[in-house]
Scaffold this motif. Structure first.
Motif, PDB file in Angstrom:
ATOM      1  N   LYS A 207       0.791  -1.049  -0.057  1.00  0.00           N
ATOM      2  CA  LYS A 207       0.052   0.051   0.014  1.00  0.00           C
ATOM      3  C   LYS A 207       1.112   1.259  -0.034  1.00  0.00           C
ATOM      4  O   LYS A 207       2.067   1.132   0.188  1.00  0.00           O
ATOM      5  CB  LYS A 207      -0.923  -0.075   1.320  1.00  0.00           C
ATOM      6  N   CYS A 208       0.236   2.538  -0.114  1.00  0.00           N
ATOM      7  CA  CYS A 208       1.018   3.673  -0.091  1.00  0.00           C
ATOM      8  C   CYS A 208       1.676   3.814   1.226  1.00  0.00           C
ATOM      9  O   CYS A 208       1.208   3.334   2.204  1.00  0.00           O
ATOM     10  CB  CYS A 208      -0.121   4.623  -0.086  1.00  0.00           C
ATOM     11  N   ASN A 209       3.017   4.315   1.123  1.00  0.00           N
ATOM     12  CA  ASN A 209       3.941   4.293   2.469  1.00  0.00           C
ATOM     13  C   ASN A 209       3.950   5.974   2.512  1.00  0.00           C
ATOM     14  O   ASN A 209       4.996   6.344   3.398  1.00  0.00           O
ATOM     15  CB  ASN A 209       4.951   3.643   2.286  1.00  0.00           C
ATOM     16  N   PHE A 210       3.189   6.671   2.044  1.00  0.00           N
ATOM     17  CA  PHE A 210       3.380   8.234   2.160  1.00  0.00           C
ATOM     18  C   PHE A 210       4.852   8.641   1.794  1.00  0.00           C
ATOM     19  O   PHE A 210       5.373   9.896   2.391  1.00  0.00           O
ATOM     20  CB  PHE A 210       3.339   8.534   3.752  1.00  0.00           C
ATOM     21  N   CYS A 211       5.488   7.825   0.993  1.00  0.00           N
ATOM     22  CA  CYS A 211       6.750   8.274   0.531  1.00  0.00           C
ATOM     23  C   CYS A 211       7.716   8.524   1.519  1.00  0.00           C
ATOM     24  O   CYS A 211       8.591   9.318   1.755  1.00  0.00           O
ATOM     25  CB  CYS A 211       6.865   9.503  -0.559  1.00  0.00           C
ATOM     26  N   THR A 212       7.792   7.510   2.598  1.00  0.00           N
ATOM     27  CA  THR A 212       8.463   7.855   3.452  1.00  0.00           C
ATOM     28  C   THR A 212       9.963   7.682   3.369  1.00  0.00           C
ATOM     29  O   THR A 212      10.802   8.466   3.790  1.00  0.00           O
ATOM     30  CB  THR A 212       8.129   6.676   4.757  1.00  0.00           C
ATOM     31  N   GLU A 213      10.310   7.054   2.210  1.00  0.00           N
ATOM     32  CA  GLU A 213      11.737   7.150   1.633  1.00  0.00           C
ATOM     33  C   GLU A 213      11.900   8.401   1.001  1.00  0.00           C
ATOM     34  O   GLU A 213      13.254   8.447   1.316  1.00  0.00           O
ATOM     35  CB  GLU A 213      11.967   5.751   0.710  1.00  0.00           C
ATOM     36  N   ARG A 214      11.199   8.923   0.725  1.00  0.00           N
ATOM     37  CA  ARG A 214      11.611  10.391  -0.005  1.00  0.00           C
ATOM     38  C   ARG A 214      11.502  11.446   1.020  1.00  0.00           C
ATOM     39  O   ARG A 214      12.334  12.204   1.147  1.00  0.00           O
ATOM     40  CB  ARG A 214      10.383  10.683  -1.055  1.00  0.00           C
TER      41      ARG A 214
END
Lengths: 271, 389, 133
Positions: A207-214
């Motif tokens: 699912k969506c990870n809120f772009c935690t890596e970005r």
């Protein structure tokens, strides 16, 4: 007589201990959620502390620019190597568009003008304050981080899909088949791999990870970046009263999906 | 004692070979699923659990049903169940084995199943289900085997087994309660979000489990010299009949709450299961014939089971037990799990149809369960008949 | 001994089968693996011997730190950015860290993994560097 009284005292004592212990045991089970939910109506979210990432979706802006939603979706799905199987049964999506009655099925649909029915509503993981998926996961493969993001560890997921049954928003997808495979014509399901981000493997939920890596390297989520010009998606710290997202929330009337589920999403909609 | 399973009539061996062939075919289907992924089944993004999990749910009930024999015999010293209590315990073993196999078959990453123990998560009901199911399996293997072994040796069972037998009684309740909690603790699924789900599970379990046992007992009466006795038979009729009635009472409560309150979320799934759910310009109703048949068969079964006792007719008894068992299999092994996913969280409808491979694997797990059951029953009945001869 | 005529040959066959991997491979010593080390770097995140023995645990630790903690790169969070003994900063990441220096999975990872017949599932998800074909 005496022995009866002694027995009575024993039982009374044990009951008292159980009575004192039960709420705290229950609380442990729900990780403090039992007490936090005592606010009025559908409850208020917990008192702010630290960062809590959140987002406001300005639906009007997506209605004005019909291309915008697809740009956001494609940015998200490209960055995260989300496969496209070309059928609804196997479908995997992190971010997509629903119509108003589908995104907000518990809101009144009476006497709504046609244009409202047709509004493109961007939906994604709500990164709930009290995520039912996290409660359901038997391995802590999905968990809530301190910054409010509901994240996943794909290494650990056993693919039981309990989280998918638990999510009130249908935000989760399962890898029914190998996302790295090819269709009958030899076209890969992942059109162009982003070498900076992993794919997933067959048999796990995603699912969506809120772009935690970005966020970790100081970038905005991919969808927010794609909608930057129109400001249709405003992202920021909900706990910081001076953040842009807090200002937008102060200035506008916003709604959330399924408030009756008591999940307190980090996502807000301006209709 | 286990050597008793290695000596049998031609009928016994034909039956076992038949089961083995189904298991073999299912094994090949499972290899396909293992290599391709769960996409080989009929499950989808919207209906994420299918026949595997629904069979699992139903079979937890069959396992818990053994309680209806253990409790009267050990707690109330009801002697008439002396001959069949072991059958209840052994049926629980086979049913739990099937449950565990269905869960493994349903996992996307079965090789990681032990993560549930490596990363224990007390807030997940699945974690507790793992504990209670495995615990119940161990308890039944232990109690069943030790008691039978003592009987085989012609002595009374050892004292130390008593606490385990007593423990197995509340434990049986717990397996079906925790399994109901898997469903009724999820905020978005109105059909499951009901406090009487666990009681309803237990009621149907206490009817379906003993009903299956009764069918098997009647087959044994025909094919062997093993007779459970008229008194036990009549008592079981009472248990099955009342438990089934209570289940229908609970179902009626669900109908009342949904249709009197007119809460859309509460009505949708019942509409889908029993009348057909109109959605857009389409009506979705692929489970309606099954669910209606389930109600008719269940009610007919209840009526017939009491008639069978009045008339002392074994034929009627088998028929009524069959009706009740199939009715509850449809209700819980089909409607309950599949219905919960309609409509989905976005008020859309996707209907589910199992694939051939999925049905093959399901049949194979049932066959494995009956294989285990046959071995255990063979041993138990050989010992009983030998002692009585 | 009772049934000697059958037991002894059966034992011999059993022992033969059990030990077959040893005598079938006699004289076939495979060559020791020689993983190719990066040319531009002289130092890894930990000493070579440590990496040889424990790199899998190290990767697990990185994974848990990065996925589960709020590891902000900007703040130079030690959960996300590590430092070698000489003070060189590196990103704690398999795909975006390790493989920056070890640019060939085939010549580095596979060399030992194939020798030891282990099949880690890293590359089921992580994307390996494009190999110079």
């Amino acid at each position: 007589m005496d022995s009866k009284r002694r027995n009575f005292l024993k039982v009374a004592g044990l009951t008292a201990i159980a009575g004192i212990g039960a709420p705290s045991a229950f609380n442990m089970l729900l990780k403090g959620e039992a007490l936090a939910s005592s606010g009025g109506g559908h409850g208020e979210a917990a008192a702010p502390s630290g960062t809590r990432w959140g987002m406001v979706v300005d639906v009007k802006k997506f209605a004005e620019n019909p291309e915008l939603a697809n740009q956001c979706i494609s940015a998200c799905h490209t960055v995260h190597n989300v496969p496209d199987f070309g059928n609804a049964k196997d479908e995997i999506k992190w971010l997509w568009v629903e119509k108003y009655p589908n995104a907000f099925p518990e809101h009144s649909q009476d006497k709504r003008p046609d244009y409202v029915q047709e509004l493109p509503i961007m939906v994604l993981c709500n990164h709930c304050e009290k995520p039912p998926c996290v409660r359901a996961c038997p391995t802590k493969a999905t968990y809530k981080k301190k910054d409010g993001i509901v994240a996943m560890d794909y290494h650990r997921c056993i693919g039981c899909r309990f989280c998918m049954a638990a999510c009130p928003y249908g935000a989760r997808s399962f890898n029914w088949r190998d996302p790295r495979g090819k269709d009958e014509n030899g076209n890969p399901f992942i059109k162009a791999e982003n070498p900076k981000f992993p794919t997933r493997m067959r048999g796990v939920v995603e699912k969506c990870n809120f772009c935690t890596e970005r966020l970790a390297i100081g970038q905005l989520p991919a969808c927010v970046e794609a909608a930057a010009q129109s400001k249709a998606l405003v992202f920021g710290d909900l706990n910081d009263p001076h953040s842009e997202v807090s200002q937008v929330l102060k200035a506008n009337f916003t709604i959330q999906r399924k408030p009756s589920a008591g999940t307190h999403p980090s996502l807000f909609y301006i209709i | 004692m286990i050597e008793k399973a290695l000596k049998g009539s031609t009928g016994y061996w034909v039956w076992m070979l038949f089961l083995l062939s189904i298991m073999g075919a299912g094994g090949m289907f499972y290899a396909q699923q293992f290599n391709y992924g769960l996409g080989i089944t009929g499950m989808s993004r919207d209906v994420t659990w299918g026949v595997y999990i629904s069979q699992f749910t139903f079979l937890v009930g069959v396992a818990a049903g053994g309680l209806m024999l253990v409790l009267p015999y050990y707690l109330h010293n009801y002697k008439a169940f002396g001959r069949i209590v072991i059958l209840g315990e052994f049926m629980a073993i086979a049913a739990i084995a099937m449950c565990l196999m269905f869960i493994i078959a349903d996992l996307g990453q079965p090789m990681r199943a032990l993560n549930v123990m490596l990363h224990p998560t007390p807030n997940s009901m699945l974690f507790w289900d793992m504990i209670v199911l495995n615990g119940y399996l161990v308890l039944n293997v232990l109690c069943g085997w030790v008691v039978l072994q003592s009987e085989y040796k012609g002595v009374k069972y050892p004292k130390w087994i008593k606490p385990f037998i007593y423990l197995s009684i509340p434990w049986a309740i717990s397996i079906h309660t925790v399994t109901a909690f898997l469903y009724c603790g999820l905020p978005g699924r109105h059909f499951w979000l009901t406090a009487i789900l666990a009681p309803r599970f237990l009621a149907s379990a206490f009817a379906a489990g003993p009903a299956l046992l009764m069918i098997i007992a009647m087959i044994l009466k025909r094919t062997t010299k093993f007779d459970i006795g008229r008194e036990a038979q009549d008592k079981l009729v009472t248990i099955i009949g009342y438990a089934a009635l209570i289940n229908f009472f609970f179902l009626g409560c669900e109908f009342f709450v949904a249709y009197y309150s007119q809460m859309p979320g509460h009505m949708h799934t019942l509409d889908y299961l029993f009348w057909g759910l109109g959605h857009g310009d389409q009506v979705y109703n692929n489970l309606v014939p099954f669910m209606r048949a389930s109600v008719v068969m269940g009610l007919a079964g209840i009526a017939l089971i009491f008639v069978s006792r009045a008339k002392q007719s074994d034929g009627l008894l088998v028929l009524s037990c069959l009706l009740i068992f199939v009715a509850f299999w449809i209700d819980k092994g089909l409607g309950l799990v599949l219905g919960g996913f309609v409509p989905n969280m976005l008020d859309q409808v996707t209907e589910y149809y199992p694939s051939v491979q999925e049905l093959g694997i399901t049949a194979a797990i049932w066959a494995t369960g009956f294989f285990i059951l046959s071995i255990l029953y063979k041993v138990a009945i050989s010992v009983k008949l030998e002692k009585e001869a | 001994m009772y049934g000697k005529g059958r037991i002894i040959p059966a034992l011999i066959i059993f022992l033969g089968l059990m030990t077959s991997p040893i005598w079938l491979q006699l004289g076939n010593a495979s060559k020791t693996p020689k993983p190719e080390k990066p040319k531009d770097y002289t130092e890894c995140v930990e000493p070579t011997q440590y990496m040889r023995e424990t790199h899998m645990l190290l990767l697990n630790q990185w994974r848990d730190d990065i996925l589960r903690e709020d590891a902000d790169m900007e703040r130079n969070d030690p959960k996300r950015v590590g430092h070698t003994a000489n003070g060189t900063a590196y990103v704690r990441s398999l795909q975006n860290g390790c493989m920056n220096c070890h640019t060939s999975k085939k010549k580095f990872c596979d060399e030992c993994h194939e020798y030891a017949a282990v099949k880690p599932y890293c590359w089921d998800c992580h994307i390996q560097p494009k190999e110079a074909m």
